[in-house]
Design a protein around this motif. Structure first.
Motif, PDB file in Angstrom:
ATOM      1  N   GLN B  20      37.930 -46.515  -6.880  1.00  0.00           N
ATOM      2  CA  GLN B  20      37.683 -47.071  -5.624  1.00  0.00           C
ATOM      3  C   GLN B  20      37.941 -46.092  -4.201  1.00  0.00           C
ATOM      4  O   GLN B  20      37.685 -46.018  -2.993  1.00  0.00           O
ATOM      5  CB  GLN B  20      36.888 -48.173  -5.415  1.00  0.00           C
ATOM      6  CG  GLN B  20      36.141 -49.264  -5.086  1.00  0.00           C
ATOM      7  CD  GLN B  20      35.379 -50.421  -4.942  1.00  0.00           C
ATOM      8  OE1 GLN B  20      36.414 -50.922  -5.207  1.00  0.00           O
ATOM      9  NE2 GLN B  20      35.244 -51.083  -4.391  1.00  0.00           N
ATOM     10  N   ALA B  23      37.607 -42.355  -4.282  1.00  0.00           N
ATOM     11  CA  ALA B  23      36.394 -41.819  -4.054  1.00  0.00           C
ATOM     12  C   ALA B  23      35.652 -42.390  -2.109  1.00  0.00           C
ATOM     13  O   ALA B  23      36.368 -41.389  -1.105  1.00  0.00           O
ATOM     14  CB  ALA B  23      35.110 -43.171  -4.224  1.00  0.00           C
ATOM     15  N   TRP B  27      36.007 -39.615   1.508  1.00  0.00           N
ATOM     16  CA  TRP B  27      34.992 -39.740   2.052  1.00  0.00           C
ATOM     17  C   TRP B  27      36.168 -39.564   3.687  1.00  0.00           C
ATOM     18  O   TRP B  27      34.987 -39.576   4.147  1.00  0.00           O
ATOM     19  CB  TRP B  27      34.290 -40.328   2.221  1.00  0.00           C
ATOM     20  CG  TRP B  27      33.409 -40.249   1.330  1.00  0.00           C
ATOM     21  CD1 TRP B  27      32.964 -39.370   0.157  1.00  0.00           C
ATOM     22  CD2 TRP B  27      32.813 -41.552   0.151  1.00  0.00           C
ATOM     23  NE1 TRP B  27      31.990 -39.878  -1.275  1.00  0.00           N
ATOM     24  CE2 TRP B  27      32.505 -41.090  -1.190  1.00  0.00           C
ATOM     25  CE3 TRP B  27      33.319 -43.339   0.374  1.00  0.00           C
ATOM     26  CZ2 TRP B  27      31.731 -42.260  -1.715  1.00  0.00           C
ATOM     27  CZ3 TRP B  27      32.380 -44.198  -0.274  1.00  0.00           C
ATOM     28  CH2 TRP B  27      31.729 -43.431  -1.680  1.00  0.00           C
ATOM     29  N   ARG B  37      27.160 -38.978  -1.403  1.00  0.00           N
ATOM     30  CA  ARG B  37      28.482 -39.633  -1.886  1.00  0.00           C
ATOM     31  C   ARG B  37      27.700 -40.071  -2.761  1.00  0.00           C
ATOM     32  O   ARG B  37      28.594 -40.607  -3.609  1.00  0.00           O
ATOM     33  CB  ARG B  37      27.709 -41.429  -1.248  1.00  0.00           C
ATOM     34  CG  ARG B  37      28.693 -41.546   0.781  1.00  0.00           C
ATOM     35  CD  ARG B  37      28.342 -42.802   1.356  1.00  0.00           C
ATOM     36  NE  ARG B  37      28.684 -42.404   2.895  1.00  0.00           N
ATOM     37  CZ  ARG B  37      29.961 -43.079   3.116  1.00  0.00           C
ATOM     38  NH1 ARG B  37      30.239 -43.704   3.150  1.00  0.00           N
ATOM     39  NH2 ARG B  37      29.334 -42.219   4.051  1.00  0.00           N
ATOM     40  N   SER B  40      29.991 -38.816  -6.171  1.00  0.00           N
ATOM     41  CA  SER B  40      31.212 -38.573  -5.958  1.00  0.00           C
ATOM     42  C   SER B  40      31.477 -39.353  -7.645  1.00  0.00           C
ATOM     43  O   SER B  40      30.953 -40.314  -7.541  1.00  0.00           O
ATOM     44  CB  SER B  40      31.392 -40.035  -4.965  1.00  0.00           C
ATOM     45  OG  SER B  40      33.166 -40.502  -5.951  1.00  0.00           O
ATOM     46  N   TRP B  42      34.051 -40.470  -8.509  1.00  0.00           N
ATOM     47  CA  TRP B  42      35.018 -41.580  -8.427  1.00  0.00           C
ATOM     48  C   TRP B  42      34.286 -43.275  -7.702  1.00  0.00           C
ATOM     49  O   TRP B  42      34.389 -44.079  -8.626  1.00  0.00           O
ATOM     50  CB  TRP B  42      35.514 -41.303  -7.565  1.00  0.00           C
ATOM     51  CG  TRP B  42      37.277 -40.055  -7.683  1.00  0.00           C
ATOM     52  CD1 TRP B  42      36.580 -38.839  -7.415  1.00  0.00           C
ATOM     53  CD2 TRP B  42      38.142 -40.530  -9.196  1.00  0.00           C
ATOM     54  NE1 TRP B  42      37.812 -38.473  -8.266  1.00  0.00           N
ATOM     55  CE2 TRP B  42      38.089 -39.196  -8.933  1.00  0.00           C
ATOM     56  CE3 TRP B  42      38.517 -41.443  -9.429  1.00  0.00           C
ATOM     57  CZ2 TRP B  42      39.450 -38.517  -9.704  1.00  0.00           C
ATOM     58  CZ3 TRP B  42      39.968 -40.788 -11.078  1.00  0.00           C
ATOM     59  CH2 TRP B  42      40.198 -39.464 -10.661  1.00  0.00           C
ATOM     60  N   LEU B  43      32.671 -43.120  -7.527  1.00  0.00           N
ATOM     61  CA  LEU B  43      32.411 -43.653  -7.439  1.00  0.00           C
ATOM     62  C   LEU B  43      31.428 -44.393  -8.318  1.00  0.00           C
ATOM     63  O   LEU B  43      31.375 -45.347  -8.874  1.00  0.00           O
ATOM     64  CB  LEU B  43      31.373 -43.124  -5.839  1.00  0.00           C
ATOM     65  CG  LEU B  43      30.400 -44.271  -5.674  1.00  0.00           C
ATOM     66  CD1 LEU B  43      30.774 -46.021  -4.857  1.00  0.00           C
ATOM     67  CD2 LEU B  43      29.310 -44.326  -5.225  1.00  0.00           C
ATOM     68  N   TRP B  44      31.282 -43.529  -9.420  1.00  0.00           N
ATOM     69  CA  TRP B  44      30.679 -43.938 -10.425  1.00  0.00           C
ATOM     70  C   TRP B  44      31.418 -43.547 -11.483  1.00  0.00           C
ATOM     71  O   TRP B  44      31.498 -44.375 -12.321  1.00  0.00           O
ATOM     72  CB  TRP B  44      29.119 -42.432 -10.960  1.00  0.00           C
ATOM     73  CG  TRP B  44      28.778 -42.394 -10.176  1.00  0.00           C
ATOM     74  CD1 TRP B  44      28.330 -41.656  -9.342  1.00  0.00           C
ATOM     75  CD2 TRP B  44      27.098 -42.797 -10.488  1.00  0.00           C
ATOM     76  NE1 TRP B  44      27.023 -41.078  -8.903  1.00  0.00           N
ATOM     77  CE2 TRP B  44      26.755 -42.517  -8.638  1.00  0.00           C
ATOM     78  CE3 TRP B  44      26.881 -44.198 -11.088  1.00  0.00           C
ATOM     79  CZ2 TRP B  44      25.356 -43.008  -9.225  1.00  0.00           C
ATOM     80  CZ3 TRP B  44      25.478 -44.733 -10.807  1.00  0.00           C
ATOM     81  CH2 TRP B  44      25.071 -44.060  -9.693  1.00  0.00           C
TER      82      TRP B  44
END
Lengths: 132, 114
Positions: B20, B23, B27, B37, B40, B42-44
């Motif tokens: 998180q 990510a 941004w 977004r 990304s 990293w978000l997933w």
């Protein structure tokens, strides 16, 4: 206390209360549901247990949203110190509320207090460097 | 087995927080659209870690009293401290280490009375 700070504290308090209630709800339901390996039997499980599980997971999700809002308005260390209050809250709640089967004991109480103190120390604001 | 599950939940939570953080830092300085977004990885990774963590956590709650199990998640502060110190090279003072020691002692005390 600024308005921004007050809003942050309110969000953090909501998050702490919600995550604590969500943990108690998830525990209550998981002790009344069959194991995850036997998930087909979940369809035959009591609706109250499934409903409580959904409520618990939703409460957990909303607590995360409140948490992110709190982080927007509060310094990190202050926010995490407040989060530590959820540990004794869940411990006492699990023992006092019916149907959760928790129990208070001196050893456990010591453990929770050590954890609380530890988290507060980890997140304590560093003292400013001494003026020269 | 139950303790392994608790450890796995702590590791997944920590991994989720790091993903998180990465990510959000990617941004910073730009304002990507929602679609941007959502692209990304990293978000997933963060969402996957948190989802799997929640699933394992439900297994823990079937085996262990929540009043004992939940405070053990404070081990996350220990993991984050270790990652910050040895992964990102952030300074850690003596008071911080004392806090880590108290958390570990508290978790051991909870485990002993389970």
């Amino acid at each position: 206390m600024t308005a921004r700070h007050g809003l942050g504290l309110a969000c953090a308090a909501c998050s702490v209360l919600l995550v604590s209630a969500a943990q108690l709800a998830m525990r209550w339901s998981m002790t009344r549901l069959p194991g995850l390996g036997a998930w087909p039997q979940w369809l035959a499980a009591p609706p109250s247990a499934l409903g409580m599980l959904v409520l618990g997971i939703c409460g957990y999700a909303v607590s995360l949203v409140c948490w992110m809002a709190a982080l927007n308005h509060l310094p990190l260390n202050r926010a995490y110190s407040l989060l530590a209050l959820s540990y004794p809250l869940v411990y006492v709640g699990a023992a006092l509320l019916p149907g959760l089967g928790g129990a208070l004991s001196p050893g456990r109480t010591c453990g929770v207090l050590l954890i609380l103190l530890g988290v507060l120390l980890v997140n304590a604001r560093r003292s400013p460097p001494p003026a020269s | 087995m139950t303790w392994l599950l608790v450890a796995a939940v702590c590791l997944l939570t920590c991994a989720g927080q790091i993903a998180q953080k990465i990510a959000v830092s990617r941004w910073r300085g730009q304002t990507p659209s929602l679609a941007g977004r959502l692209r990304s990885p990293w978000l997933w990774l963060a969402l996957a870690s948190m989802g799997l963590g929640l699933l394992l956590w439900l297994l823990v709650l079937q085996r262990l009293e929540v009043g004992i199990a939940y405070p053990m998640l404070s081990l996350n502060f220990v993991l984050v401290t270790l990652v910050a110190r040895y992964g990102f090279g952030e300074p850690t003072d003596r008071r911080h280490w004392l806090g880590v020691a108290l958390i570990v002692a508290g978790v051991v005390a909870m485990g002993a009375s389970a």
